[in-house]
Design a protein around this motif. Structure first.
Motif, PDB file in Angstrom:
ATOM      1  N   ALA A   1      -8.112  -1.234   2.395  1.00  0.00           N
ATOM      2  CA  ALA A   1      -9.254  -1.030   3.282  1.00  0.00           C
ATOM      3  C   ALA A   1     -10.437  -1.920   2.881  1.00  0.00           C
ATOM      4  O   ALA A   1     -11.590  -1.561   3.129  1.00  0.00           O
TER       5      ALA A   1
ATOM      6  N   SER B   1     -14.697   1.416   4.802  1.00  0.00           N
ATOM      7  CA  SER B   1     -14.350   2.717   4.204  1.00  0.00           C
ATOM      8  C   SER B   1     -12.970   3.070   4.723  1.00  0.00           C
ATOM      9  O   SER B   1     -12.615   2.681   5.837  1.00  0.00           O
ATOM     10  N   PHE B   2     -12.210   3.780   3.910  1.00  0.00           N
ATOM     11  CA  PHE B   2     -10.976   4.366   4.417  1.00  0.00           C
ATOM     12  C   PHE B   2     -11.370   5.332   5.526  1.00  0.00           C
ATOM     13  O   PHE B   2     -12.326   6.099   5.369  1.00  0.00           O
ATOM     14  N   THR B   3     -10.622   5.299   6.641  1.00  0.00           N
ATOM     15  CA  THR B   3     -10.986   6.226   7.721  1.00  0.00           C
ATOM     16  C   THR B   3     -10.632   7.662   7.361  1.00  0.00           C
ATOM     17  O   THR B   3     -11.184   8.591   7.932  1.00  0.00           O
TER      18      THR B   3
ATOM     19  N   PHE C   1      -5.184  -3.579   9.313  1.00  0.00           N
ATOM     20  CA  PHE C   1      -4.747  -2.176   9.429  1.00  0.00           C
ATOM     21  C   PHE C   1      -4.948  -1.623  10.842  1.00  0.00           C
ATOM     22  O   PHE C   1      -5.573  -0.583  11.035  1.00  0.00           O
TER      23      PHE C   1
ATOM     24  N   GLU D   1       0.862  -1.196   0.000  1.00  0.00           N
ATOM     25  CA  GLU D   1       0.000   0.000   0.000  1.00  0.00           C
ATOM     26  C   GLU D   1       0.894   1.240   0.000  1.00  0.00           C
ATOM     27  O   GLU D   1       0.650   2.187  -0.730  1.00  0.00           O
TER      28      GLU D   1
HETATM   29  N1  LUZ Z   1      -5.562   2.182   4.297  1.00  0.00           N
HETATM   30  C1  LUZ Z   1      -5.821   3.472   4.551  1.00  0.00           C
HETATM   31  C2  LUZ Z   1      -6.266   1.187   4.848  1.00  0.00           C
HETATM   32  O1  LUZ Z   1      -5.137   4.336   4.045  1.00  0.00           O
HETATM   33  N2  LUZ Z   1      -6.873   3.779   5.336  1.00  0.00           N
HETATM   34  C3  LUZ Z   1      -7.645   2.845   5.927  1.00  0.00           C
HETATM   35  O2  LUZ Z   1      -8.591   3.173   6.645  1.00  0.00           O
HETATM   36  C4  LUZ Z   1      -7.326   1.485   5.685  1.00  0.00           C
HETATM   37  N3  LUZ Z   1      -8.021   0.522   6.266  1.00  0.00           N
HETATM   38  C5  LUZ Z   1      -7.676  -0.737   6.042  1.00  0.00           C
HETATM   39  C6  LUZ Z   1      -6.618  -1.027   5.216  1.00  0.00           C
HETATM   40  N4  LUZ Z   1      -5.928  -0.083   4.619  1.00  0.00           N
END
Ligand code: LUZ
Ligand code: MOS
Length: 753
Positions: free
Chosen positions: A503, A432-434, A338, A226
């Motif tokens: 995410a 969702s991405f936080t 994560f 990532e």
């Molecule tokens: N990556 C990210 C992630 O940038 N924000 C997140 O909330 C997230 N959540 C799970 C896995 N990767």
């Protein structure tokens, strides 16, 4: 079994970075890195190495034309160390040579003089020394301080969880190809093409439109690509830029394991308070996150720990503090879940210890406190379509918790060397991405004049089957054969400003974008069909299995003819569409909001058998009821659950990342780092689909699948602990993952000196 890549994988035809036929004249790069955990660089001796035949260049921070900075969230990380190194494995430069063999040989001959500085590896020690990635963050709800007085039972304790190596099959790598006018094309094994593009542009000092990133597929990622695929692609880009030659940089396994970050180890304190009949009234926790030397994604990962601090439970008073601690280890990074798994492990440990003190089974506390519709998550979001109790009840109905309990007890009555234990693990994972802004995607679809279809999105295929899901979403929307549809590479010139495929949201975001683009083309085609059939009522026309129907009556018109006619009538057969998750928001000043489109729920029941003489164990079974929504592809989804369970069990039981006192990774190969194999995965895995789950946010009502099932693995930890308890009812076990066989043995005999 349908999955786009299956046949190619089986035949060995699928291409990864190392399979790409590189242009003639391609050079090869290898990285040289710090051998100490913290210190000043006094001198880099490269003169001798320059003379090695075949060595073309040695590049260090001094050769960077733009900015020597690769930090994503916080700009604290150099591509190549300048004056100071902060972990063993920190890149200092690259050797570029005619062959990979020469590059590697040259790297071994580079001598660097350092002045050593004190190093810290433990997050609590780093905290005491004030070494933080960012100021601590606290989420709070209700009033924990006022609640303790009302609790009949209060337990405090400490929980440790370890790191985890991603061990993607394909190591990190990239090929950089210089093109006309200073442009560089980067083929990269990344989850985040735009991060690679943006960072390469910054380091080279060019605009983003000079960098094209193209991704065919990844041989696994699990979060490890990532953020941390970027460095290697940017190094290749730098060399290509400097030497005007194609450059390939692929890490070998040992370099990859040594130089890249892992799942964050956490050391946490908790305090839990319950009524005497098991209602949780208050929970307080402090998480010390071992971030490593640079921020990387640590702040976002810490946020997700805080979001998942209460797992599937409604707790009226909560205070959770996250502290991201800067240590002299490789920067830890995204890994499936994560930060969520680390958070959930702490609350489950607290419940286990509370149940132990109350003399009841943890499942009684778990069941009593499950989230319900209308409950408010402690960060302010209201639970809608909550499936926590439905999953639990269905699991109870199917797998009969009381019966499992009785079987375990009966076994333990008549066996002394072997003891069994079971544990239940409910999961609840926010989708969702936080960081709300990341929840966007786009898709570009072309229908060609022969009726075949090309689909581009921001999604990265890394073995999780996202391409097959997008193909199905397009095929269902257009009602055409999936074999007509090709999912193209992910390319920043076709799809710009991509969020990482992460995410668990890749299929949701990109699938929705592809559906919007498909509908757009479909609408145009239906109008053409109406014209062609001399029908005014467009609404009565539809495509079904490639045939055009009017009011449920099949016409003579078929997909391929309709496409050709549309082209001749000069109707566009392409569409670019954009999707952004609606309604989500989060206020970072109050730490409240509604950050998730929805939650994924499930319940897993794990049983384990411990050999109390040897400390070995087997995971007998993991049986889950999982909330898939309406699965787009059950084969892929079951695969994700099975893989998640195995990887979760690995994290909590076998996989032990260990370092020397000098910060050198000791578990640097598969002979010293044990991942689950065929013998250590559960003897039996059963996966049941929760019925009647709705999800308006997922393509065709589906739910995200990537990360949530990993957390069923937490059940294995407590199943083993319960078996140990059956063997040694009076021992108190420390909660420290991974629970390796050695630790089991030491735990069983801790009272014997
Ligand atoms: N990556 C990210 C992630 O940038 N924000 C997140 O909330 C997230 N959540 C799970 C896995 N990767
Ligand atoms: Mo991830 S941990 O969704 O890259």
């Amino acid at each position: 079994m349908r999955k786009t890549d299956i046949e190619k994988h089986v035949r060995g035809e699928s291409q990864f970075i190392d399979d790409i036929i590189v242009p003639e004249g391609t050079l090869y790069a290898a990285v040289f890195d710090s051998t100490i955990a913290h210190g000043k660089i006094l001198n880099i001796n490269i003169e001798e190495v320059k003379l090695i035949s075949g060595v073309r260049a040695i590049l260090t921070s001094k050769d960077i034309p733009g900015i020597n900075q690769v930090g994503g969230i916080i700009p604290d990380e150099t591509l190549f160390a300048e004056n100071e190194v902060q972990f063993v494995g920190e890149p200092i430069g690259i050797v570029v040579a005619d062959s990979y063999g020469t590059a590697i040989k040259a790297v071994k001959n580079i001598k660097i003089d350092y002045e050593k500085l004190p190093a810290v590896y433990d997050p609590r020690e780093a905290f005491e020394q004030g070494k933080l990635i960012m100021p601590p963050r606290t989420f709070s709800f209700g009033n924990v301080d006022a609640a303790w007085d009302k609790c009949g039972v209060i337990i405090e304790g400490k929980v440790e969880s370890g790191g985890q190596e991603h061990l993607y099959l394909e190591t990190q790598g990239s090929v950089a190809i210089p093109e006309e006018g200073g442009k560089i094309k980067l083929i990269s094994s990344t989850q985040s093409p735009t991060a690679v593009q943006r960072t390469a542009a910054r380091v080279l000092g060019v605009e983003m439109n000079n960098i094209e990133v193209d991704v065919l597929r990844l041989g696994g990622a699990f979060g490890g690509k990532e953020d941390q695929a970027t460095h290697w692609a940017v190094m290749a880009a730098l060399a290509a830029h400097k030497l005007s030659k194609p450059v390939k940089l692929v890490l070998n396994r040992m370099d990859d394991i040594r130089m890249t970050g892992k799942r964050h180890p956490y050391s946490s304190d908790y305090k839990i308070g319950l009524t005497s009949d098991g209602k949780i009234l208050a929970f307080e926790a402090t998480y010390f996150q071992n971030a490593g030397a640079f921020a990387d994604l640590s702040p976002a990962i810490l946020d997700r720990t805080l979001f998942h601090a209460t797992n599937s439970y409604y707790i009226p008073n909560v205070k959770a503090t996250g502290i991201s601690c800067k240590t002299n280890l490789p920067p830890n990074t995204a890994f499936r879940g994560f930060g969520g798994p680390q958070g959930k492990f702490v609350i489950e440990a607290a419940i286990y210890k509370a149940a132990e003190k109350m003399g009841i089974d943890a499942s009684e506390i778990q069941r009593k406190n499950l989230f319900k519709d209308g409950n408010i998550f402690y960060y302010g979001q209201e639970a809608k379509n909550c499936q926590a109790e439905n999953c639990w009840n269905k699991a109870d109905e199917l797998y009969q918790i009381e019966k499992v309990k009785k079987e375990v007890e009966d076994f333990n009555k008549v066996n002394s060397q072997f003891k069994k234990g079971f544990a239940i693990m409910p999961i609840c994972f926010g989708i969702s991405f936080t960081n709300s802004f990341l929840n966007q995607a786009s898709s570009l679809i072309h229908v060609y004049t022969d009726g075949s279809v090309g689909v581009s999105t921001a999604a990265i295929e890394m073995g999780q089957g996202v391409n097959e899901k997008i193909k199905l979403a397009v095929s269902k929307t257009l009602s055409i054969d999936p074999d007509r549809i090709k999912i193209e590479t992910t390319n920043t010139t076709r799809i710009a400003n991509t969020s990482p495929t992460a995410a668990s949201s890749g299929a949701d975001l990109n699938g929705n974008a592809a559906i919007i683009a498909s509908k757009d083309i479909l609408d145009r085609l239906l109008k053409v069909a109406a014209q062609e059939l001399n029908i005014t009522d467009v609404a009565g026309i539809k495509i079904s299995n490639e045939h055009i129907f009017h009011k449920e009556v099949k016409t003579d018109l078929v997909w391929t003819d309709l496409v050709r006619i549309a082209y001749q009538k000069r109707v566009s057969l392409s569409s670019h569409a954009y999707y952004a998750t609606p309604e989500i928001y989060f206020d970072k000043t109050t730490n409240t909001g509604s950050p998730f489109a929805y939650h994924v729920y499930g319940t897993g029941i794990t049983t384990a058998t411990v050999d109390c003489l040897r400390g070995n164990y087997t995971i007998d079974s993991v049986k889950v009821v999982h909330d898939f929504g309406k699965s787009l592809n059950p084969v892929i989804d079951i695969g994700q659950v099975e893989g998640g369970i195995a990887q979760g069990i690995g994290w909590l039981t076998l996989e032990e990342v260990s370092h020397s006192n000098e910060g050198k990774l000791l578990s640097n190969s598969l002979s010293t780092y044990k991942i689950p194999d065929i013998y250590s995965v559960p003897k039996e895995i059963e996966v049941c689909f929760l019925e009647d789950s709705e999800n308006q946010y997922g393509p065709f009502n589906s739910k995200a699948i990537g990360e949530p099932p990993l957390m069923y693995g937490i059940g294995a930890y407590f199943a083993i602990i319960n078996a140990m308890k059956a063997c040694r009812p009076n021992n108190e076990f420390v909660i420290s993952a991974p629970l390796t066989p050695e630790k089991v043995l030491l735990g069983l005999y801790s009272d014997i000196n």
